[in-house]
Motif scaffolding. Structure first.
Motif, PDB file in Angstrom:
ATOM      1  N   ARG A 289       0.599  -1.319   0.440  1.00  0.00           N
ATOM      2  CA  ARG A 289       0.293   0.302  -0.116  1.00  0.00           C
ATOM      3  C   ARG A 289       1.067   1.487  -0.337  1.00  0.00           C
ATOM      4  O   ARG A 289       1.881   1.558   0.626  1.00  0.00           O
ATOM      5  N   PRO A 290       0.442   2.245  -0.721  1.00  0.00           N
ATOM      6  CA  PRO A 290       1.321   3.623  -0.849  1.00  0.00           C
ATOM      7  C   PRO A 290       1.003   4.378   0.498  1.00  0.00           C
ATOM      8  O   PRO A 290       0.561   4.566   0.877  1.00  0.00           O
ATOM      9  N   GLU A 291       2.413   5.203   0.772  1.00  0.00           N
ATOM     10  CA  GLU A 291       2.467   5.935   2.160  1.00  0.00           C
ATOM     11  C   GLU A 291       1.529   6.690   1.958  1.00  0.00           C
ATOM     12  O   GLU A 291       1.280   7.791   0.190  1.00  0.00           O
TER      13      GLU A 291
ATOM     14  N   THR B 149      -2.061   7.430   2.481  1.00  0.00           N
ATOM     15  CA  THR B 149      -2.686   6.921   2.132  1.00  0.00           C
ATOM     16  C   THR B 149      -3.598   6.284   3.498  1.00  0.00           C
ATOM     17  O   THR B 149      -4.979   5.975   2.887  1.00  0.00           O
TER      18      THR B 149
ATOM     19  N   LEU C 298      -4.721   3.475  -7.536  1.00  0.00           N
ATOM     20  CA  LEU C 298      -4.262   3.764  -7.550  1.00  0.00           C
ATOM     21  C   LEU C 298      -3.491   2.242  -7.402  1.00  0.00           C
ATOM     22  O   LEU C 298      -1.653   2.018  -7.756  1.00  0.00           O
TER      23      LEU C 298
ATOM     24  N   SER D  79       1.150  -3.800 -11.432  1.00  0.00           N
ATOM     25  CA  SER D  79       1.390  -3.433  -9.942  1.00  0.00           C
ATOM     26  C   SER D  79       1.044  -5.439 -10.186  1.00  0.00           C
ATOM     27  O   SER D  79       1.697  -5.695  -8.225  1.00  0.00           O
TER      28      SER D  79
ATOM     29  N   THR E 188       1.354   6.745  -6.326  1.00  0.00           N
ATOM     30  CA  THR E 188       1.810   7.409  -5.388  1.00  0.00           C
ATOM     31  C   THR E 188       0.505   8.642  -5.440  1.00  0.00           C
ATOM     32  O   THR E 188      -0.710   8.735  -6.531  1.00  0.00           O
TER      33      THR E 188
ATOM     34  N   ASP F 284       1.150  11.686  -5.681  1.00  0.00           N
ATOM     35  CA  ASP F 284       1.324  12.632  -5.882  1.00  0.00           C
ATOM     36  C   ASP F 284       0.377  11.924  -7.027  1.00  0.00           C
ATOM     37  O   ASP F 284      -0.069  12.976  -8.577  1.00  0.00           O
ATOM     38  N   GLN F 285       1.509  10.069  -7.882  1.00  0.00           N
ATOM     39  CA  GLN F 285       0.820  10.333  -9.403  1.00  0.00           C
ATOM     40  C   GLN F 285      -0.471  11.047 -10.076  1.00  0.00           C
ATOM     41  O   GLN F 285      -1.222  11.321 -10.407  1.00  0.00           O
TER      42      GLN F 285
END
Length: 209
Positions: A169-171, A173, A184, A189, A198, A200-201
């Protein structure tokens, strides 16, 4: 696309498939381009989104995640997903110490019930051979750099077993909803050749939409 793409006959068995499609169009059974449109939907929208929902649910629900990792086949039934050919599903969790990636070295066995249709490169001979021999280098070519302190494990699918990667899991979130998390999760993935987006993306993608 060059004009040659429209004039050169495709290789067998693609030629036979194209012949069947042409015959169905001529007989009025399907609209021109309908098959291509359905393939596009299943490959890039419907299929990967099913897997993305599974991943997001696992990120939010520790109980479901535990069941998913213990018995992927049974846990997926909870969300209405089952292997139509009777194959077992094994879910591979990426961690800070392990990065998993899937391949089918003998043919192109693929968890299409959760990821949709396989990308062309997944079925290619170079990917099927090289990812086993030099996984870090191949992953780097996908833009996925794995640090040397993480082990890369390659899992070979077959007719009885399909694998799917549960990415980390992305940070940033922690307070995200399931639907936000779904956005995401990329197809790559869940194969292991890529990483989730991410936050930001995601913002950048929305800004350019």
């Amino acid at each position: 696309m060059s004009s040659d793409d429209h004039t050169k006959p495709p290789a067998d068995p693609a030629l036979r498939i194209k012949a069947i499609e042409t015959l169905m169009v001529e007989k009025g059974k399907i609209e021109p381009g309908a098959i291509s449109e359905l393939v596009e939907i299943f490959q890039n929208k419907l299929g990967p989104r099913i897997g993305a929902k599974v991943v997001a649910k696992a990120w939010l629900d520790s109980g479901f995640k535990a069941r998913l990792l213990a018995d992927g086949t049974e846990a997926l039934k909870e969300v209405g997903v089952s292997g139509l050919q009777g194959e077992d599903m094994v879910i591979l969790e990426n961690t800070t110490s392990i990065h998993n990636v899937i391949v089918c070295t003998l043919c192109s066995c693929y968890p299409w019930t959760v990821l949709g249709l396989p990308p062309t490169w997944y079925k290619s001979a170079p990917y099927r051979s090289r990812i086993v021999i030099e996984p870090r280098k191949v992953l780097a070519e996908f833009g996925t750099a794995i640090s040397q302190d993480r082990e890369v494990r390659v899992y070979d699918s077959n007719a009885e077993i399909r694998y799917m990667v549960l990415p980390m899991r992305p940070e940033g979130t922690d307070d995200w909803s399931e639907e936000q998390l779904v956005a995401l999760v990329t197809r790559d993935s869940m194969i292991g050749t890529g990483l989730p987006l991410t936050p930001d993306q995601t913002v950048k993608v929305e800004a350019t939409a």
